[in-house]
Write a protein that holds these residues in place. Structure first.
Motif, PDB file in Angstrom:
ATOM      1  N   TYR A  20       0.812  -1.218   0.000  1.00 11.25           N
ATOM      2  CA  TYR A  20       0.000   0.000   0.000  1.00 11.25           C
ATOM      3  C   TYR A  20       0.843   1.265   0.000  1.00 11.25           C
ATOM      4  N   ASN A  65       3.873  -2.999   5.370  1.00  9.58           N
ATOM      5  CA  ASN A  65       3.394  -2.065   6.372  1.00  9.58           C
ATOM      6  C   ASN A  65       3.138  -2.776   7.695  1.00  9.58           C
ATOM      7  N   THR A 114      -3.911  -0.670  -7.238  1.00  9.71           N
ATOM      8  CA  THR A 114      -4.311   0.648  -6.738  1.00  9.71           C
ATOM      9  C   THR A 114      -3.118   1.546  -6.415  1.00  9.71           C
ATOM     10  N   ILE A 150      -2.071   5.172  -8.197  1.00  6.00           N
ATOM     11  CA  ILE A 150      -1.892   6.429  -7.459  1.00  6.00           C
ATOM     12  C   ILE A 150      -0.523   7.023  -7.775  1.00  6.00           C
ATOM     13  N   LEU A 183       0.776  10.499 -10.059  1.00  5.01           N
ATOM     14  CA  LEU A 183       1.617  11.531  -9.453  1.00  5.01           C
ATOM     15  C   LEU A 183       2.931  11.723 -10.216  1.00  5.01           C
ATOM     16  N   ARG A 242       7.157  18.224  -5.494  1.00  7.78           N
ATOM     17  CA  ARG A 242       6.956  17.645  -4.170  1.00  7.78           C
ATOM     18  C   ARG A 242       7.518  16.223  -4.137  1.00  7.78           C
ATOM     19  N   VAL A 298       6.496  12.963  -2.736  1.00 15.14           N
ATOM     20  CA  VAL A 298       5.181  12.507  -2.277  1.00 15.14           C
ATOM     21  C   VAL A 298       5.242  11.054  -1.817  1.00 15.14           C
ATOM     22  N   PHE A 306      -1.000   5.226   3.188  1.00 11.86           N
ATOM     23  CA  PHE A 306      -2.027   4.311   3.656  1.00 11.86           C
ATOM     24  C   PHE A 306      -2.516   4.607   5.067  1.00 11.86           C
ATOM     25  N   PRO A 326      -5.595   6.246   7.077  1.00  8.30           N
ATOM     26  CA  PRO A 326      -6.947   6.731   6.787  1.00  8.30           C
ATOM     27  C   PRO A 326      -7.088   8.229   7.039  1.00  8.30           C
ATOM     28  N   SER A 327      -6.281   8.794   7.907  1.00 11.32           N
ATOM     29  CA  SER A 327      -6.442  10.218   8.203  1.00 11.32           C
ATOM     30  C   SER A 327      -5.632  11.105   7.270  1.00 11.32           C
ATOM     31  N   ALA A 328      -4.666  10.568   6.574  1.00 14.71           N
ATOM     32  CA  ALA A 328      -3.826  11.363   5.671  1.00 14.71           C
ATOM     33  C   ALA A 328      -3.242  10.458   4.603  1.00 14.71           C
ATOM     34  N   PRO A 329      -4.001  10.211   3.539  1.00 11.48           N
ATOM     35  CA  PRO A 329      -3.545   9.238   2.539  1.00 11.48           C
ATOM     36  C   PRO A 329      -2.221   9.609   1.867  1.00 11.48           C
ATOM     37  N   LEU A 330      -1.988  10.902   1.675  1.00 12.34           N
ATOM     38  CA  LEU A 330      -0.725  11.312   1.036  1.00 12.34           C
ATOM     39  C   LEU A 330       0.051  12.184   1.991  1.00 12.34           C
ATOM     40  N   ALA A 390       3.056  15.055   1.340  1.00 14.45           N
ATOM     41  CA  ALA A 390       3.835  15.709   0.286  1.00 14.45           C
ATOM     42  C   ALA A 390       4.711  16.775   0.923  1.00 14.45           C
ATOM     43  N   GLY A 447      -6.922   4.909  -8.412  1.00 12.10           N
ATOM     44  CA  GLY A 447      -6.218   4.154  -7.377  1.00 12.10           C
ATOM     45  C   GLY A 447      -6.813   4.387  -5.999  1.00 12.10           C
ATOM     46  N   ILE A 449     -11.086   5.376   4.914  1.00 18.20           N
ATOM     47  CA  ILE A 449     -11.170   6.810   5.212  1.00 18.20           C
ATOM     48  C   ILE A 449     -12.599   7.087   5.636  1.00 18.20           C
ATOM     49  N   THR A 481      -3.675  15.728  -0.039  1.00 20.34           N
ATOM     50  CA  THR A 481      -4.987  15.156   0.254  1.00 20.34           C
ATOM     51  C   THR A 481      -5.313  15.508   1.695  1.00 20.34           C
TER      52      THR A 481
END
Lengths: 649, 506
Positions: A157, A343, A438, A442, A446, A463, A465, A469, A471-475, A477, B471, B488, B501
Motif C-alpha cells: 500500500y 506495512n 491501486t 496512485i 503523481l 513535491r 510525495v 495508507f 486513513p487520516s492522511a492518505p498522502l 507531500a 487508485g 477513510i 490530500t
C-alpha cells in the motif's frame, strides 16, 4: 448529431490542453520521454504518458511477463506470458493512439549502448524500476547529463514519487539507501539459527553448487577468512565444497542408474556427511545446539527419530520444530516469526481454514524429503536434456522453488529450526514485495504530474510525495530538499568524454594530472557507458566524473582525434569538509586535479584514504565507495592495482 | 543402498499428494494475497459492484477492481462517446468508439483485463432507473458514482441510506485538479484491521502458568549456554514479580524506578553483551505498561446498540470477557521472536497456546448465540484491533453549517475545496456556498483558488487525476468489500495542483 470535428474545442486533446496550458501542451508531441521499466508502475505510467499527450516515448525493460504480473500490469494478457514486457506494453498502448510513437526496447538499462549520449537524447526520464542497482545507475546518468528525472517505487500500500534535478534537488543517492541484509558466511554454511539462514543456504549456496556453473567458490571463503571467521571452519568448508564434484557429475549423468540415484546422493552429502563432518568440530558446538544428521531411508519409512520423536508424528512446518502434528495445526495458523507485509501486517488467514491455499500448508519431514528428491530429479532432467546448462533460483520457476523449499526445510529440521511453507519460502527467497493495482495507479498519476512540473520548470510545485495508507492522511507531500553537499554522485563535476576507448590512453585523458599510465581506456574497462572518475585524494575538491560515450557525430573519422573533451573543462567544486576527524595530511599533497601532481608524500596518503572510506561509509555513498562498487578508476596516491580500482599517480 | 525406481515412484506419488504448487488463480493473485489473504480475496470474488457513469475516472476505478478480481461489475451509462472521451479514456477504442454507447465500449475493453470477472453494460438512463426500478440498486454490494448530478446523487444516496441493507455508496466528484470522494455506510465491521499494534504479552499480568514457569527457573545452576538462552519473557516476569514484592505490589512508576528496574535486569547478566538480557532491557516497558482494553474498544463496549449480527455478538462476548478480572482481552497465542534455545521457546509458546486456548473457550461460553469456530478464532486472534465504524449520510456535512464553520477555521483548504465542489454545477459558485453557510467570508485565498480551478477546467476529466483517483477510490472500495483495513471515514479531498490530500471527518 453534428459530425465529429477533431479540431473543435471538444477534440481528443481538449483535456490535455486544459491541464497543461497551450505552451507546454504544444511542445508535448515533440518531447522525448524515457520510461525505464514496464512493470506495475511502468504499465500505468505508459498509459498516463500517452494520455497526457507526450508524442515520443521510449520504453525499456529487460523482463518478460509472468502470470503473477497480471493482477496489476494491465497492458498484458494471459496469452502474453513469457513475452517481452516492453514490446507487449508498447503494442497494447499504441492501439489507443496511433499518433504516439512508442519505441520499446527489450534490454537492460545498464547495457553499454545506453550511454550518456543516449540518455541525453531525452527531455525527461521516468523511473519505474524495482531494484536499487538500476535506480542508482539511471540517477547517475541523469545527474551526469543534467536530465530531469522522476523516481518512484511502491511496496504493497506504500509508494513514493520523487522528482530529481541536478543542483536543484536532492539526487537519489544523496540519502544513503539501506543495503540488503547480509549474513556471515559461517552462519549460512555451518551454524544457521533461523529459517532465513537455511533458505539463503539452499538458494544461494546449495542450488549453485549443484546446478550452477562449475567454479570454486573459494573467493567467498577467502573473504570469510579475511573477515576473521574461524580458520578451521573455513578450511573444513573448503573440503566440503570440493566434494560436490561427484554429485554434480551424477546429476548430469546420462546413465539412468546414476542419475536416478543422484537425488539421494545429494541428500546424503549435504544432510548426512556434511553434518557429520561439522559435528566432528566439537568446539563449534560447545555453546550451540548440535545439528542431527538426517537418514534418507529412515525418514522415508517414517522411522527416523529426530530429537526424541519419531518423524511420522512430526510436522516441521508452520510453527516450530518437531512437535506432534495435531498440536502444530492447532491454534494459530500464523507461523511464528512469519514474514510480514511492508506495512507491518501480513496475511492473516489460517492455514487450516477452508480458504487456505495449497502451498500454505505445512510439510512433514517426509513430505520435504519427497519434494527434495522430486525437485532434484526435475532439475537434473533439465540439465541432462541439454536445454539448460545451469539453473539458478527463480521464484517463478516451480522446480527451483520446490527444491529450495525442501532443502531449506530439511536443513532446518537437522538444526532444530522451524520449517516454512512453500508460500513463505517463496516470499523470503524471492524477496517478494506485495504489489497491487491501486497503489501503482496512485503513484503513476503523481509521476506524470511531477514530470510536468519539471518540464514547466515550476520548481516550487515539485513535491516528494508518499502514499502512506493512513486513513487520516492518505498522502504526505513535502517540498524538495537541496542536494546533500557531501553526496558522491550529484556533487561531482561531470565532463562528457566522447572517445574511442580502444585508442585513448588514460594518460591522454589525464595529461593534465598524470604522466605515467599508457594503458588504453578499453584495457581498463572504461568503455562507452562507463564513468571515469578523477578524485582528489585529499578530499579538498569534488570529483570530476567523465561519462564515456560514443562520438556524438555518427561519422567520426577513424583517424580523427580519439577523444573529445568539453572546452572549457569543468572546475570541480570545493568539497564540503567532512565532519569526521581524519588524520591530517601534509599540505604538499593538496589539489592534484591542478596542473601537476605533487611529486611526493604519496605513501603517507594511503592510510588517510582508508580512514576516509571507513569514516564515510555510513553517510551518503562517497565517491570512493561508489567507485569500488562500479569498478571504476580512482586517481590516487599509490601505484598498486587493487581489484577493480585502478590507482595511479 | 541406491535410490531405485520404485522409491522414485513412491516419491512421485507422495509429492502429487502434497500438491504444493498453487493453481493458476493463486499465482495470478500472488502479490495481493500476500496483503489481504484468501479471506479478502474470497470477499472480493463475491462482490457485485455498480459504477454509474463511464468517464475516464470511473473506468480507472473499475480497472483497479477488475484486475484484483471482483466477482461482477455493471457499468451504467446512457451517453455516447464524445471526441473528448476518446482522448482521455484509455478504456475506449480511440476514435472508433466515438458515437457508440460509453458503457458498452468501456465494458468490452475492461472485460479483457480479467476473464474471471463477470461484466455487464447497462445503457439505461440513471434518472429513468431511479424513477422506475429503485430496487435495482439494492442488488449490489457497492455502488460508485462519478460526477453524477447533485439531484440524482441525492436521490440515490437517500434511497440507499434508507434501505436497511444499506449498500455502501462512494460518490466521486472531480473538476480539473480538484476532487473529493466519500463513503456512505451505516456501520462497517472490521475483524482483520491489520492493526500495527501487537497484542499484549501480559508481562504485567502474568497468567499463573507463566508466573510459575518463570519462578521455577533456577538461574544459579544453569550453565552459561542455558543462561544465555532464557527467553526475555521469563526474565521480565520474574524480575517484575520480585520488584512488586518489595514495592507494595506496584510496578516501576517513576523514571528513576524504571532505570532502576533496567539495572536490576542488567546486573543479572553473566557476560556484558548477553543478548537475552539486552532484549529484556529493550522490552522492559512491557513491565510497567499496563495491559488494558484499548480506548477504541472501550468506546465500542459503551455503545449500547451493538448490531445483532455475528460481529455484534462477538463484540458483546468480548465486552463480557473484559469485564471480568483481570480486565483484559483473550490472550493471543502468537509469540514474537526472541533470543532463546528451541526447547525453551517451544515450552514458552506452549504455555501461551494453552492459556490462549483456555481463554478462547471462556470467550466462546460468553457468546449469546453459538458461532462457527473459524469465525470465533479469527475474531479472538484479531480482538485487539477489531473495529465497528459508524458512517454518515452523504451530504450531511453540507447541511451542518456549524461544523462547516469549524472546519473552515481548522482545515481551510480542505473545506474550501469541498465546498467549491459542492457548489459546482450551480451557475453561481459563491452564491451556492453562501446558501450552505450563510454569511461566510469568501475572500480567503483558499476559496479563490478552488473556485478558480473549477471555473478554469469545468468537468475536465484529466487523465492523470483520473488515474490517481482510480487508485484511491478503488483502494477504499477494496477496504469496504474485504472488511479489512480501516477506510477513510469522511470526505477525502484532493488537490493535485499543490499535491495534497486531506480528510474532513463526517
Amino acid at each position: 448529431m453534428a459530425p465529429f470535428d477533431l479540431s473543435s474545442p471538444m477534440s481528443r486533446s481538449f483535456h490535455a490542453r486544459a491541464i497543461l496550458g497551450p505552451k507546454l501542451h504544444d511542445q508535448l508531441p515533440n518531447l522525448k520521454v524515457l520510461i525505464v521499466g514496464a512493470g506495475g508502475i511502468g504499465c500505468e505510467l505508459l498509459k498516463n504518458v500517452v494520455l497526457a499527450g507526450f508524442g515520443q516515448i521510449t520504453l525499456l525493460d529487460l523482463d518478460t511477463i509472468d502470470l503473477s504480473n497480471l493482477n496489476r500490469q494491465f497492458l498484458f494478457r494471459k496469452k502474453d506470458v513469457k513475452q517481452s514486457k516492453a514490446i507487449v506494453a508498447a503494442r497494447t498502448a499504441s492501439a489507443f493512439n496511433p499518433n504516439v510513437q512508442i519505441k520499446p526496447i527489450h534490454g537492460d538499462v545498464k547495457d553499454p549502448q545506453f550511454d550518456l549520449a543516449w540518455f541525453k537524447g531525452f527531455d525527461v526520464v521516468l523511473n519505474a524500476l524495482d531494484n536499487l542497482d538500476a535506480r542508482r545507475h539511471v540517477n547517475k546518468m541523469c545527474m551526469a547529463g543534467n536530465i530531469p528525472l522522476v523516481e518512484s517505487g511502491t511496496a504493497g500500500y506504500l509508494g513514493q514519487v520523487q522528482p530529481l534535478l541536478k543542483d536543484r534537488t536532492e539526487c537519489f543517492d544523496c540519502i544513503p539507501k539501506p543495503t540488503p541484509k547480509n549474513f556471515p558466511v559461517c552462519t549460512i554454511r555451518s551454524t544457521p539459527t533461523q529459517p532465513i539462514h537455511c533458505i539463503v543456504w539452499a538458494k544461494s549456496y546449495l542450488m549453485p553448487q549443484l546446478f550452477g556453473e562449475d567454479e570454486d567458490s573459494t573467493s567467498e571463503l577467502d573473504e570469510a577468512e579475511k573477515q576473521g571467521e574461524n580458520a578451521q571452519e573455513v578450511a573444513n568448508l573448503r573440503r566440503e565444497a570440493q566434494a560436490f564434484k561427484s554429485v554434480r557429475a551424477a546429476l548430469r549423468s546420462k546413465d539412468k542408474d546414476t542419475s536416478s540415484s543422484a537425488a539421494k546422493m545429494a541428500f546424503q552429502k549435504v544432510f548426512y556427511h556434511d553434518i557429520l563432518n561439522l559435528l566432528s568440530m566439537e568446539d563449534m558446538w560447545r555453546f550451540r545446539d548440535k545439528p542431527v544428521p538426517l537418514d534418507f531411508n529412515l525418514i522415508q519409512s517414517d522411522q527416523f527419530i529426530l530429537r526424541g520423536q519419531v518423524t511420522s508424528a512430526i510436522d516441521i512446518s508452520a510453527d516450530s520444530i518437531p512437535r506432534p502434528a495435531n498440536e502444530v495445526r492447532g491454534l494459530d495458523g500464523r507461523p511464528n516469526g512469519s514474514p510480514v507485509g511492508s506495512n507491518g501486517s501480513g496475511p492473516s488467514s489460517s492455514t487450516k481454514s477452508g480458504h487456505g491455499l495449497k502451498d500454505q500448508r505445512s510439510l512433514t519431514l517426509r513430505d520435504n524429503l519427497a519434494l527434495f528428491a522430486l525437485g532434484t530429479e526435475r532439475l537434473a532432467a533439465r540439465l541432462t536434456t541439454g536445454k539448460e546448462e545451469t539453473i539458478l533460483f527463480d521464484k517463478d520457476d516451480d522446480d527451483t522453488l520446490d527444491f529450495v523449499t525442501a532443502a531449506a526445510n530439511l536443513r532446518s529440521a537437522a538444526y532444530g529450526i522451524p520449517g516454512k511453507s512453500r508460500w513463505e519460502v517463496k516470499e523470503m527467497a524471492g524477496n517478494i514485495i506485495p504489489a497491487i493495482a491501486t497503489t501503482n495507479a496512485i503513484i503513476s498519476g503523481l509521476i506524470v504530474l511531477q514530470a510536468l512540473h519539471l518540464l514547466r520548470e515550476a520548481f516550487d510545485s515539485l513535491r516528494n510525495v508518499h502514499a502512506q495508507f493512513k486513513p487520516s492522511a492518505p498522502l504526505s507531500a513535502v517540498k524538495l530538499s537541496l542536494p546533500n553537499p557531501r553526496c558522491g554522485v550529484c556533487r561531482d563535476a561531470y565532463a562528457f568524454l566522447q572517445c574511442d576507448p580502444s585508442r585513448v590512453t588514460l594518460a591522454e585523458v589525464l595529461e593534465d594530472f598524470d604522466d605515467n599510465l599508457h594503458r588504453t581506456l578499453e584495457s581498463l574497462n572504461v568503455t562507452k557507458g562507463k564513468f571515469l572518475s578523477i578524485a582528489d585524494e585529499d578530499g579538498e575538491l569534488e570529483v570530476i566524473t567523465l561519462p564515456s560515450a560514443r562520438y556524438r557525430e555518427s561519422n567520426h573519422p577513424i583517424d580523427g582525434p580519439p577523444m573529445i573533451l568539453p572546452d572549457p573543462l569543468p572546475e570541480p567544486g570545493q568539497r564540503v569538509k567532512s565532519i569526521t576527524p581524519r588524520p591530517s595530511t601534509p599540505p604538499s599533497m593538496l589539489p592534484r586535479i591542478q596542473k601537476r601532481p605533487a611529486p611526493d608524500g604519496m605513501d603517507e596518503a594511503q592510510p588517510a584514504k582508508r580512514a576516509r572510506i571507513a569514516a564515510s561509509s555510513n553517510s551518503s555513498p562517497r565517491t570512493s565507495r561508489r567507485l569500488e562498487e562500479d569498478g571504476l578508476i580512482l586517481i590516487d596516491g599509490d601505484e598498486s592495482v587493487d581489484e577493480d580500482i585502478v590507482v595511479i599517480d | 543402498m541406491s535410490f531405485n525406481e520404485s522409491q522414485s515412484q513412491d516419491i512421485e506419488g507422495a509429492t502429487t499428494a502434497i500438491q504444493s504448487q498453487p493453481d493458476s488463480k493463486t499465482r495470478r493473485y500472488d502479490r495481493q494475497l500476500r496483503l489481504w489473504a484468501a479471506t479478502g480475496q474470497s470477499a472480493l470474488e463475491s462482490a457485485r459492484v455498480l459504477v454509474i457513469g463511464a468517464s475516464a475516472t470511473a473506468t480507472s476505478i473499475l480497472k483497479n477492481l477488475v484486475l484484483p478480481g471482483i466477482g461482477h461489475f455493471t457499468l451504467l451509462d446512457h451517453a455516447t462517446v464524445s471526441p473528448a472521451d476518446a482522448g482521455n479514456n484509455f478504456f475506449l477504442q480511440g476514435t472508433t468508439s466515438i458515437g457508440r454507447n460509453r458503457a458498452e465500449e468501456a465494458v468490452r475493453l475492461l472485460s479483457e483485463l480479467n476473464d474471471n470477472v463477470d461484466a455487464c453494460a447497462d445503457t439505461r438512463n440513471i434518472a429513468d432507473v431511479l424513477a422506475s426500478d429503485p430496487s435495482y440498486f439494492l442488488g449490489f454490494s457497492l455502488i460508485i458514482t462519478h460526477n453524477l448530478s447533485p439531484v440524482l446523487l441525492t436521490r440515490l444516496a437517500d434511497l440507499l441510506w434508507e434501505n436497511p441493507s444499506s449498500t455502501p455508496l462512494i460518490p466521486v466528484r472531480s473538476a480539473g485538479f480538484l476532487a473529493d470522494f466519500f463513503v456512505q455506510f451505516h456501520t462497517h465491521e472490521i475483524i482483520e484491521s491489520h492493526s500495527e499494534t501487537s497484542p499484549s504479552l501480559r508481562i504485567d499480568k502474568p497468567f499463573p502458568a507463566l508466573l510459575q514457569a518463570a519462578r521455577a527457573l533456577d538461574f544459579d545452576t544453569m550453565d552459561s549456554t542455558d543462561h544465555g538462552h532464557i527467553p526475555y519473557v521469563y526474565l521480565l516476569v520474574r524480575t517484575l514479580d520480585d520488584w512488586k514484592a518489595t514495592h507494595n505490589g506496584l510496578p516501576p512508576q517513576t523514571h528513576a524506578d524504571k532505570q532502576n528496574f533496567k539495572s536490576i535486569l542488567a546486573a543479572q547478566k553473566r557476560t556484558p553483551d548477553q543478548e537475552n538480557f539486552e532484549e529484556a532491557i529493550a522490552q522492559a516497558y512491557r513491565a510497567w505498561t499496563p495491559t488494558v482494553v484499548r480506548p477504541h474498544l472501550v468506546e465500542l463496549f459503551n455503545d449500547v446498540t451493538l448490531p445483532s449480527t455475528p460481529f455484534g455478538h462477538l463484540l458483546a462476548a468480548l465486552r463480557s470477557f473484559s469485564e471480568r478480572p483481570p480486565h483484559v482481552l483473550p490472550l493471543s497465542a502468537t509469540l514474537p521472536d526472541m533470543k532463546s534455545d528451541t526447547e525453551s521457546y517451544v515450552r514458552l509458546q506452549n504455555l501461551y497456546r494453552a492459556q490462549a486456548a483456555e481463554e478462547r473457550e471462556q470467550f466462546r461460553a460468553l457468546l449469546p448465540v453459538p458461532l462457527e469456530n473459524e469465525l470465533v478464532e479469527l475474531f479472538v486472534k484479531n480482538a485487539h484491533g477489531v473495529q465497528l465504524l459508524r458512517g454518515a449520510r452523504y451530504g450531511a456535512l453540507d447541511t451542518a453549517p456549524a461544523k462547516l464553520i469549524m472546519y473552515l477555521d481548522n482545515l481551510t483548504r480542505e473545506t474550501a475545496t469541498h465546498l467549491a465542489l459542492s457548489a459546482w454545477m450551480h451557475s453561481e459558485l459563491r452564491e451556492h456556498v453562501l446558501t450552505l453557510i450563510p454569511g461566510t467570508e469568501l475572500g480567503k485565498k483558499e476559496f479563490s483558488d478552488a473556485f478558480g480551478e473549477i471555473v478554469r477546467a469545468p468537468a475536465a476529466d484529466l487523465p492523470n487525476v483520473a488515474a490517481f483517483l482510480g487508485g484511491m477510490v478503488a483502494q477504499e472500495s477494496i477496504k469496504m468489500i474485504t472488511k479489512q483495513y480501516i477506510p477513510i471515514n469522511g470526505y477525502c479531498v484532493v488537490d493535485l495542483v499543490d499535491t495534497w490530500t486531506g480528510v474532513l471527518e463526517s
